[in-house]
Enzyme design. Sequence first.
Site, PDB file in Angstrom:
ATOM      1  CB  SER A  22     -37.527 -10.409   8.407  1.00 47.03           C
ATOM      2  OG  SER A  22     -38.580  -9.717   7.755  1.00 47.03           O
ATOM      3  CG  ASN A 109     -37.936   1.743   3.378  1.00 45.75           C
ATOM      4  OD1 ASN A 109     -37.892   0.518   3.318  1.00 45.75           O
ATOM      5  ND2 ASN A 109     -37.243   2.530   2.561  1.00 45.75           N
ATOM      6  CB  THR A 154     -13.658  -1.517  49.162  1.00 50.43           C
ATOM      7  OG1 THR A 154     -12.659  -1.507  50.183  1.00 50.43           O
ATOM      8  CG2 THR A 154     -14.851  -0.675  49.606  1.00 50.43           C
ATOM      9  CG  HIS A 155     -10.023  -2.827  46.645  1.00 51.53           C
ATOM     10  ND1 HIS A 155      -9.673  -2.477  45.357  1.00 51.53           N
ATOM     11  CD2 HIS A 155     -10.187  -1.658  47.315  1.00 51.53           C
ATOM     12  CE1 HIS A 155      -9.612  -1.156  45.253  1.00 51.53           C
ATOM     13  NE2 HIS A 155      -9.925  -0.639  46.421  1.00 51.53           N
ATOM     14  CB  SER A 276     -22.421 -31.580  41.065  1.00 52.96           C
ATOM     15  OG  SER A 276     -21.470 -32.369  40.371  1.00 52.96           O
ATOM     16  CE  LYS A 282     -19.969 -27.455  44.023  1.00 50.16           C
ATOM     17  NZ  LYS A 282     -19.386 -27.498  42.663  1.00 50.16           N
ATOM     18  CG  ASN A 284     -23.494 -26.062  41.700  1.00 52.83           C
ATOM     19  OD1 ASN A 284     -22.625 -26.022  42.568  1.00 52.83           O
ATOM     20  ND2 ASN A 284     -23.590 -27.059  40.829  1.00 52.83           N
ATOM     21  CD  GLU A 289     -22.483 -20.441  39.041  1.00 58.24           C
ATOM     22  OE1 GLU A 289     -22.566 -21.232  38.073  1.00 58.24           O
ATOM     23  OE2 GLU A 289     -22.064 -20.782  40.159  1.00 58.24           O
ATOM     24  CE1 TYR A 316     -35.173  -0.503   6.788  1.00 58.33           C
ATOM     25  CE2 TYR A 316     -34.741  -1.497   4.653  1.00 58.33           C
ATOM     26  CZ  TYR A 316     -35.094  -1.625   5.985  1.00 58.33           C
ATOM     27  OH  TYR A 316     -35.364  -2.859   6.511  1.00 58.33           O
ATOM     28  CD  GLN A 321     -34.766  -8.745   7.340  1.00 57.45           C
ATOM     29  OE1 GLN A 321     -35.483  -8.266   6.475  1.00 57.45           O
ATOM     30  NE2 GLN A 321     -34.146  -9.904   7.177  1.00 57.45           N
ATOM     31  CE  LYS A 324     -37.731  -6.052  11.980  1.00 56.26           C
ATOM     32  NZ  LYS A 324     -37.025  -4.833  11.543  1.00 56.26           N
TER      33      LYS A 324
END
Length: 456
Positions: A22, A109, A154-155, A276, A282, A284, A289, A316, A321, A324
């Site tokens: 690790s 441990n 809304t919506h 693009s 374009k 973007n 995103e 354990y 492992q 992390k």
Amino acid sequence: MTLWGGRFTKKMDTDAWELNASILFDKRLAKQDTQASIAWAKALEEIGVLTPAEELLIQDGLQQIQKELISENFLYLPEDEDIHTAVERRLFEIIGPTAGKLHTGRSRNDQVATDFRLWMMENILYLIQAIKTLQLQIFNRAQQDIGIRMPSYTHLQQAQPVLLSHWWLSFFWPLQRDLEQFNQVQKQASVLPLGSGAVAGTSFPIDRQVLANQLGFEAVSQNSMDAVSDRDFAAQFIFSAALCGVHLSRLAEQLIIFTSSEFGFFTLSDAFSTGSSLMPQKKNADIFELTRGKAGSMLGTLCGFLATLKGLPSVYDKDLQEDKQAVFKVLDTLMSILPVIGNAIQTLTVNVEKITATINPAIFATDIADGLVKHGIPFREAHAIVGKAIQIALDRNVNLDSLSDADWQMVAPGIALDWQSFFSIQRSIETRSVIGGTATSAVNDQIKLIQQLINA
């Protein structure tokens, strides 16, 4: 070098070693590993396991390792299984056989659990500061745009008029809840596992409370089996990070929509845009995103980690492992997103004329219904009256504010109101002056409250 091996007669398979090791990721715990080892050496000296001279020798060796880590001169070797192995191996190189006494009474441990908690306690502070910086940038934007009015949605349909500042601040409060979550995780992490050994607790009379105080922990674990297996703090951190990602994603999604040519409410700075390779026209909003996409990845990390935890059979297991990598991933993701989002927000241009031109008079429908209620009409009846008026406008393909008094008399016979007065964006906004409302007075109160939070 390994920290085990006496009962083995064969060298570990090369591919199995690569799977097991690790060091490639847990070397991020190097600072905390040396920090905890210095405190452990002191605890061993206090109970007579180490002489004062040995404790000083170990401490000097660990401090030299710390300097090598800071200067990036620490040399990791292929045989270093993990950060604990690497540090102990280097300590042997510096001070000789006395290094072999350091691991007395502890296990990897409780060692890794301690290192990981120390790391989290430190790094959460950086994350909290990054969130606060974004909050301040949103707050500054809200103050800058205080007089601008916009349609809310809304919506994805126009709902009611609001101040743009009110819209901006709707993203401040989720981040405030994120701060509360991370502060709680900080407390969860601040429990010392060191002294729990592998499973049953150390057999040496270590004063764990003194150890906790030296390392900055608020509490000491009360059950050794739970202490070495507990990763709730890691799960809670990943959840909090994923939820913060959701909040950022929702902000990003709205900015993607509002910076599109179809809406054009905002113009994104070239410094935070891409183009693009084929289409020259374009521009973007890739950073937003990517924020939206990475929020999905963090949700996946959360689900994966919870799945890892759910089936562990003993105290354990090496599955842990994986903790992390999951935590490091979501932290790194948030720390890459937060400053970019904040700086992009600061450089947005608001297209006030475009926002104003977008407002459809039907957005005042609720104001008309409220006006009817104030005239003594039950709300459900008022709702139906305005709905019928909207249908008339739709049938004629005209806006709601084009209806005449005679048209309103058709749907609300006997009710005499100044119908045109309801089609005022200022009136609509300023009537909503309750706590948390969009009226200028309410938003100013909200700004004052936020200023107090920022200054606290």
